[in-house]
Enzyme design. Sequence first.
Site, PDB file in Angstrom:
ATOM      1  N   LYS A  35       0.856  -1.165  -0.202  1.00  0.00           N
ATOM      2  CA  LYS A  35      -0.007   0.016  -0.027  1.00  0.00           C
ATOM      3  C   LYS A  35       0.937   1.105   0.095  1.00  0.00           C
ATOM      4  CE  LYS A  35      -0.026  -0.423   4.938  1.00  0.00           C
ATOM      5  NZ  LYS A  35      -0.872  -1.125   6.030  1.00  0.00           N
ATOM      6  N   TYR A 254      16.471  29.639   8.825  1.00  0.00           N
ATOM      7  CA  TYR A 254      14.916  30.179   9.176  1.00  0.00           C
ATOM      8  C   TYR A 254      15.162  30.161  10.899  1.00  0.00           C
ATOM      9  CZ  TYR A 254      13.021  30.289   4.622  1.00  0.00           C
ATOM     10  OH  TYR A 254      12.724  30.471   3.101  1.00  0.00           O
TER      11      TYR A 254
HETATM   12  C1  LIG Z   1       0.016  -2.012   6.631  1.00  0.00           C
HETATM   13  C2  LIG Z   1      -0.209  -3.269   7.195  1.00  0.00           C
HETATM   14  C3  LIG Z   1       0.270  -4.516   7.243  1.00  0.00           C
HETATM   15  C4  LIG Z   1       1.808  -4.279   7.242  1.00  0.00           C
HETATM   16  O1  LIG Z   1       2.251  -3.655   8.546  1.00  0.00           O
HETATM   17  P1  LIG Z   1       4.067  -3.632   8.681  1.00  0.00           P
HETATM   18  O2  LIG Z   1       4.212  -3.041  10.000  1.00  0.00           O
HETATM   19  O3  LIG Z   1       4.275  -2.301   7.715  1.00  0.00           O
HETATM   20  O4  LIG Z   1       4.623  -4.927   8.606  1.00  0.00           O
HETATM   21  C5  LIG Z   1      -0.279  -5.561   7.678  1.00  0.00           C
HETATM   22  N1  LIG Z   1      -1.615  -5.728   7.816  1.00  0.00           N
HETATM   23  C6  LIG Z   1      -2.373  -4.798   7.608  1.00  0.00           C
HETATM   24  C7  LIG Z   1      -3.863  -4.857   8.030  1.00  0.00           C
HETATM   25  C8  LIG Z   1      -1.893  -3.589   7.439  1.00  0.00           C
HETATM   26  O5  LIG Z   1      -2.924  -2.440   7.143  1.00  0.00           O
END
Ligand SMILES: *Cc1c(COP(=O)(O)O)cnc(C)c1O
Length: 358
Positions: A35, A254
Amino acid sequence: MTRPARARIDLRALQHNFSRVQRAAPDSQVMAIIKANAYGHGLVRVAQALPQAAAFGVACIDEAISLREAGFDRRIVLLEGLFGPDDLNLICGYRLDVVVHHDSQLDWLAKARLLTSLDVWLKLDTGMHRLGFEPGRVNEIAARLVAIPQVNAVRCMTHFSCADDLDNTDTHEQIELFNGAVAGVDGERSLANSAGLLGWPAARADWVRPGIMLYGSSPLAGRTAESLELQPVMTLTTRLIAVNMRKQGDVIGYGGDYRCQQDMPMGVAALGYGDGYPRHASSGTPVLVNGQRAMIAGRVSMDMICIDLRACPDAQVGAEVTLWGDGLPVDEVAAAAGTIAYELLCGVGSRVQFDYSA
Ligand SMILES: *Cc1c(COP(=O)(O)O)cnc(C)c1O
């Protein structure tokens, strides 16, 4: 010359990290979580480099469609399921698996005229209190799903809230609650994200869902990526576009937050928060200049960062600056900026040029 901000993506390191998942969970199928543009690394390029992943996990239909349009035939799971009844045409058309975590989704599914059959992942809330059904309802929900003619397999899943902390017993309780709840339901099970699969052997089950560890950041608190045999996939670099001598007492950037304690060389690197570098990284956050450690000085600007070059006085305009990656763990930079590697990796901006190496 074009802007020198680059993200080098090492696909061999990605494959190494994937085999690390397989070594940790040899009896589980792997749903590679890609994702958010594969945590900022490039959705399709990352997917192409993971031929052994049995499935891909994404957050929304657009990501899934990008994968189908790139020719991927594999199982793709929408981790948040459908956002409205209209999604079902695309879900069926593109043959996507959906997570079902809420009664509203169940109603949409039950009322729809589905064009094709689909697989469902029934999500239980075992303590995260974000998404999912109460575990005590699992039999009722599973029965409702199975009664929908177009629903094929039903798999049960849950998600951990604290698996990164090996001393936190909540994870153990989540595992027990989940296993107890699903005991009477047929079908495969999935509990573990990266931290779950590395830190909690009892959580591996039929499917593991690694995200962050694929990209080479440590999912476990107090453990470095290196100690877990993970390799950084993204190395974010740019170059010095100025080197100037500053005098004792000069203030930098800044707000004038940083004051030179002595006469010193100060570099300016062409990369800033407009590229996704965290503005909250304070003076002292490490960078590498020509491979040597140095520190940022003063506030991060939109397009630039000032760098205290006392540790590398020979650095000239054009010297390579590494913000994180090879030789400088992204986890260390995240800690210095009061955030997590996930946010830094996801946030790398579109001005940065991505180069892929196999
Ligand atoms: C994002 C996600 C993961 C992966 O988690 P990590 O901590 O990056 O390994 C696994 N399961 C679900 C449902 C997620 O949303």
